[in-house]
Design a protein around this motif. Sequence first.
Motif, PDB file in Angstrom:
ATOM      1  N   HIS A  94      45.340   8.452 -23.175  1.00 26.97           N
ATOM      2  CA  HIS A  94      44.046   8.071 -23.733  1.00 26.97           C
ATOM      3  C   HIS A  94      42.873   8.434 -22.831  1.00 26.97           C
ATOM      4  O   HIS A  94      41.757   8.621 -23.333  1.00 26.97           O
ATOM      5  N   LEU A  95      43.094   8.533 -21.545  1.00 30.86           N
ATOM      6  CA  LEU A  95      41.986   8.806 -20.624  1.00 30.86           C
ATOM      7  C   LEU A  95      41.821  10.288 -20.331  1.00 30.86           C
ATOM      8  O   LEU A  95      40.914  10.665 -19.581  1.00 30.86           O
ATOM      9  N   HIS A  96      42.632  11.097 -20.935  1.00 26.67           N
ATOM     10  CA  HIS A  96      42.467  12.542 -20.782  1.00 26.67           C
ATOM     11  C   HIS A  96      41.110  12.947 -21.384  1.00 26.67           C
ATOM     12  O   HIS A  96      40.813  12.649 -22.536  1.00 26.67           O
ATOM     13  N   GLY A  97      40.274  13.604 -20.594  1.00 26.20           N
ATOM     14  CA  GLY A  97      38.956  14.018 -21.071  1.00 26.20           C
ATOM     15  C   GLY A  97      37.859  12.998 -20.826  1.00 26.20           C
ATOM     16  O   GLY A  97      36.697  13.242 -21.175  1.00 26.20           O
ATOM     17  N   ALA A  98      38.193  11.858 -20.224  1.00 24.39           N
ATOM     18  CA  ALA A  98      37.166  10.851 -19.943  1.00 24.39           C
ATOM     19  C   ALA A  98      36.244  11.312 -18.824  1.00 24.39           C
ATOM     20  O   ALA A  98      36.678  11.964 -17.866  1.00 24.39           O
ATOM     21  N   ASP A  99      34.966  10.983 -18.949  1.00 27.29           N
ATOM     22  CA  ASP A  99      34.018  11.207 -17.860  1.00 27.29           C
ATOM     23  C   ASP A  99      33.961  10.004 -16.932  1.00 27.29           C
ATOM     24  O   ASP A  99      33.933  10.135 -15.709  1.00 27.29           O
ATOM     25  N   ILE A 100      33.906   8.815 -17.534  1.00 24.15           N
ATOM     26  CA  ILE A 100      33.828   7.589 -16.750  1.00 24.15           C
ATOM     27  C   ILE A 100      34.691   6.526 -17.393  1.00 24.15           C
ATOM     28  O   ILE A 100      34.730   6.398 -18.618  1.00 24.15           O
ATOM     29  N   ASN A 113      44.739  -1.027 -11.504  1.00 29.59           N
ATOM     30  CA  ASN A 113      45.226  -0.148 -10.446  1.00 29.59           C
ATOM     31  C   ASN A 113      45.937   1.080 -11.013  1.00 29.59           C
ATOM     32  O   ASN A 113      45.872   2.179 -10.425  1.00 29.59           O
ATOM     33  N   ALA A 114      46.600   0.910 -12.152  1.00 29.79           N
ATOM     34  CA  ALA A 114      47.210   2.072 -12.809  1.00 29.79           C
ATOM     35  C   ALA A 114      46.137   3.045 -13.284  1.00 29.79           C
ATOM     36  O   ALA A 114      46.311   4.269 -13.200  1.00 29.79           O
ATOM     37  N   ILE A 115      45.015   2.510 -13.761  1.00 31.55           N
ATOM     38  CA  ILE A 115      43.918   3.358 -14.233  1.00 31.55           C
ATOM     39  C   ILE A 115      43.337   4.182 -13.086  1.00 31.55           C
ATOM     40  O   ILE A 115      43.211   5.407 -13.183  1.00 31.55           O
ATOM     41  N   VAL A 116      42.971   3.522 -11.998  1.00 35.37           N
ATOM     42  CA  VAL A 116      42.350   4.277 -10.903  1.00 35.37           C
ATOM     43  C   VAL A 116      43.354   5.201 -10.228  1.00 35.37           C
ATOM     44  O   VAL A 116      42.957   6.178  -9.577  1.00 35.37           O
ATOM     45  N   GLY A 117      44.645   4.926 -10.392  1.00 39.05           N
ATOM     46  CA  GLY A 117      45.645   5.839  -9.855  1.00 39.05           C
ATOM     47  C   GLY A 117      45.670   7.185 -10.553  1.00 39.05           C
ATOM     48  O   GLY A 117      46.251   8.154 -10.029  1.00 39.05           O
ATOM     49  N   LEU A 118      45.033   7.260 -11.734  1.00 36.78           N
ATOM     50  CA  LEU A 118      44.990   8.514 -12.502  1.00 36.78           C
ATOM     51  C   LEU A 118      43.722   9.327 -12.236  1.00 36.78           C
ATOM     52  O   LEU A 118      43.566  10.419 -12.784  1.00 36.78           O
ATOM     53  N   LYS A 119      42.837   8.798 -11.414  1.00 39.06           N
ATOM     54  CA  LYS A 119      41.532   9.434 -11.223  1.00 39.06           C
ATOM     55  C   LYS A 119      41.629  10.882 -10.768  1.00 39.06           C
ATOM     56  O   LYS A 119      40.983  11.764 -11.340  1.00 39.06           O
ATOM     57  N   SER A 120      42.401  11.132  -9.739  1.00 40.05           N
ATOM     58  CA  SER A 120      42.424  12.480  -9.178  1.00 40.05           C
ATOM     59  C   SER A 120      43.047  13.480 -10.137  1.00 40.05           C
ATOM     60  O   SER A 120      42.592  14.633 -10.232  1.00 40.05           O
ATOM     61  N   ASP A 121      44.046  13.048 -10.899  1.00 39.11           N
ATOM     62  CA  ASP A 121      44.690  13.954 -11.851  1.00 39.11           C
ATOM     63  C   ASP A 121      43.780  14.245 -13.047  1.00 39.11           C
ATOM     64  O   ASP A 121      43.675  15.401 -13.487  1.00 39.11           O
ATOM     65  N   LEU A 122      43.133  13.220 -13.580  1.00 43.12           N
ATOM     66  CA  LEU A 122      42.361  13.368 -14.814  1.00 43.12           C
ATOM     67  C   LEU A 122      40.874  13.609 -14.553  1.00 43.12           C
ATOM     68  O   LEU A 122      40.115  13.840 -15.499  1.00 43.12           O
ATOM     69  N   ARG A 123      40.443  13.521 -13.302  1.00 46.20           N
ATOM     70  CA  ARG A 123      39.092  13.906 -12.884  1.00 46.20           C
ATOM     71  C   ARG A 123      37.991  13.095 -13.580  1.00 46.20           C
ATOM     72  O   ARG A 123      36.984  13.632 -14.002  1.00 46.20           O
ATOM     73  N   PHE A 124      38.207  11.794 -13.684  1.00 49.72           N
ATOM     74  CA  PHE A 124      37.131  10.928 -14.158  1.00 49.72           C
ATOM     75  C   PHE A 124      36.630  10.091 -12.994  1.00 49.72           C
ATOM     76  O   PHE A 124      37.249  10.025 -11.930  1.00 49.72           O
ATOM     77  N   ARG A 125      35.480   9.446 -13.177  1.00 51.71           N
ATOM     78  CA  ARG A 125      34.960   8.482 -12.218  1.00 51.71           C
ATOM     79  C   ARG A 125      35.209   7.079 -12.763  1.00 51.71           C
ATOM     80  O   ARG A 125      35.196   6.861 -13.978  1.00 51.71           O
ATOM     81  N   ALA A 126      35.411   6.131 -11.850  1.00 53.36           N
ATOM     82  CA  ALA A 126      35.762   4.770 -12.264  1.00 53.36           C
ATOM     83  C   ALA A 126      34.802   3.764 -11.638  1.00 53.36           C
ATOM     84  O   ALA A 126      34.484   3.840 -10.448  1.00 53.36           O
ATOM     85  N   LEU A 149      39.617   2.570  -4.473  1.00 60.66           N
ATOM     86  CA  LEU A 149      39.783   3.738  -5.335  1.00 60.66           C
ATOM     87  C   LEU A 149      38.700   3.848  -6.402  1.00 60.66           C
ATOM     88  O   LEU A 149      38.587   4.891  -7.053  1.00 60.66           O
ATOM     89  N   PHE A 150      37.915   2.796  -6.590  1.00 61.66           N
ATOM     90  CA  PHE A 150      36.809   2.863  -7.546  1.00 61.66           C
ATOM     91  C   PHE A 150      35.627   3.603  -6.909  1.00 61.66           C
ATOM     92  O   PHE A 150      35.423   3.549  -5.697  1.00 61.66           O
ATOM     93  N   ASP A 151      34.848   4.248  -7.749  1.00 61.92           N
ATOM     94  CA  ASP A 151      33.671   4.973  -7.254  1.00 61.92           C
ATOM     95  C   ASP A 151      32.481   4.057  -7.043  1.00 61.92           C
ATOM     96  O   ASP A 151      31.489   4.465  -6.436  1.00 61.92           O
ATOM     97  N   GLY A 152      32.563   2.835  -7.525  1.00 62.39           N
ATOM     98  CA  GLY A 152      31.480   1.888  -7.329  1.00 62.39           C
ATOM     99  C   GLY A 152      31.730   0.623  -8.115  1.00 62.39           C
ATOM    100  O   GLY A 152      32.671   0.538  -8.919  1.00 62.39           O
TER     101      GLY A 152
END
Length: 378
Positions: A94-100, A113-126, A149-152
């Motif tokens: 579901h988060l494939h293509g997300a910007d934020i 934590n599972a969500i932010v663990g996908l950040k580097s692979d899916l290239r979104f900001r959290a 792991l969150f951006d802010g």
Amino acid sequence: MSQSLNIHYFAHSWVSDWNHGNAHFLRGLAQSLIRMGHRVTCYEQLGSWSLTNLVRNEGECAVEAIDDFRRVYPELDVQFYNADDSFPAFAREHLHGADIVIVHEWNEPAVANAIVGLKSDLRFRALFHDTHHRAYTSAGEILRFRLDLFDGVLAFGEAIRRIYTDGFGVARAWTFHEAADTSVFQPLSVPKTDDLVWIGNWGDEERTKELQEFLIGPARELHDRKVVVHGVRYPDHALQELKAAGIQFRGYVPNLRAPMTYGRSKLALHVPRRQYTNGLSGIPTIRVFEALACGAPLVCSPWTDAENLFRPGSDYICVPDGRAMRSEIERLLGDDAARAQISANGLETVRSRHSCVHRAEQLIEICRELSLRLDRRS
């Protein structure tokens, strides 16, 4: 920001507001972002505590509350997930293509934590969104989240923001107050059938003494006035105290029916939890924005507007103790002009500074600051 963003927002519940006051702001914020041209997908856990209790406790009223939500917010795309071993795969899909991706703090830490663990692979900001006092009162619960792991962090008050930066070592945090959905929460011209209303929950013993001093005590002395309370999680002894003071307890009111509830009352009462009167001064919580947006003349037990969000004494009246509360209620009930002026002042401030549209615009500015326009979206 001219480019529309693909925003994914995880919250405890969008469908239910039962013991979940954040629902007002979250719904209004998401709708405002959508109307600004952004894509927003909303997520909540299947069988969330709030929705489960709404259905279990409120019968036909629960059906009406859910129907109201669907009718008022048809643009909100709510997706349900299971917080089990299937969630990582769900999130990746579901988060494939997300910007934020925004994660509200009333989510399970394992989910966040599972969500932010996908950040580097899916290239979104959290972004982590905090609208509660737990960072101040139960820091260990918040530190279960991988804040590093969150951006802010979006913090609903300056005091909370400083806890994240100075106490938790978060590099980027913004003060991001709640606000009123003024497209829904507006003054209604209906007959005044009540003198004073308080909407709030008794639970957790976080303001029991304050309710006894600023609500129950004054109501007992104003025995010829109709004082009304709405809320959930009232133990038997609390219900007995209300009844003994002559207060009508009317139980759960769906958040989208609050404008009618405020509209029927000559005055509204705000009694903040004690955390917001000491270490977290300056955080009004959603009820202040909500009441003022509905044009309710508001009388408050002590709290300090440390961030100058309002005009104390003009937008609302704050009193120091129970005796002063009783006197002020009596005075205002006898002065139609004073109530009308307070109502107009509070409404003006909310509409000019504290609507969900204002916060949506601020969020997009935060996105710009984080350089969210990724190359693959250019």
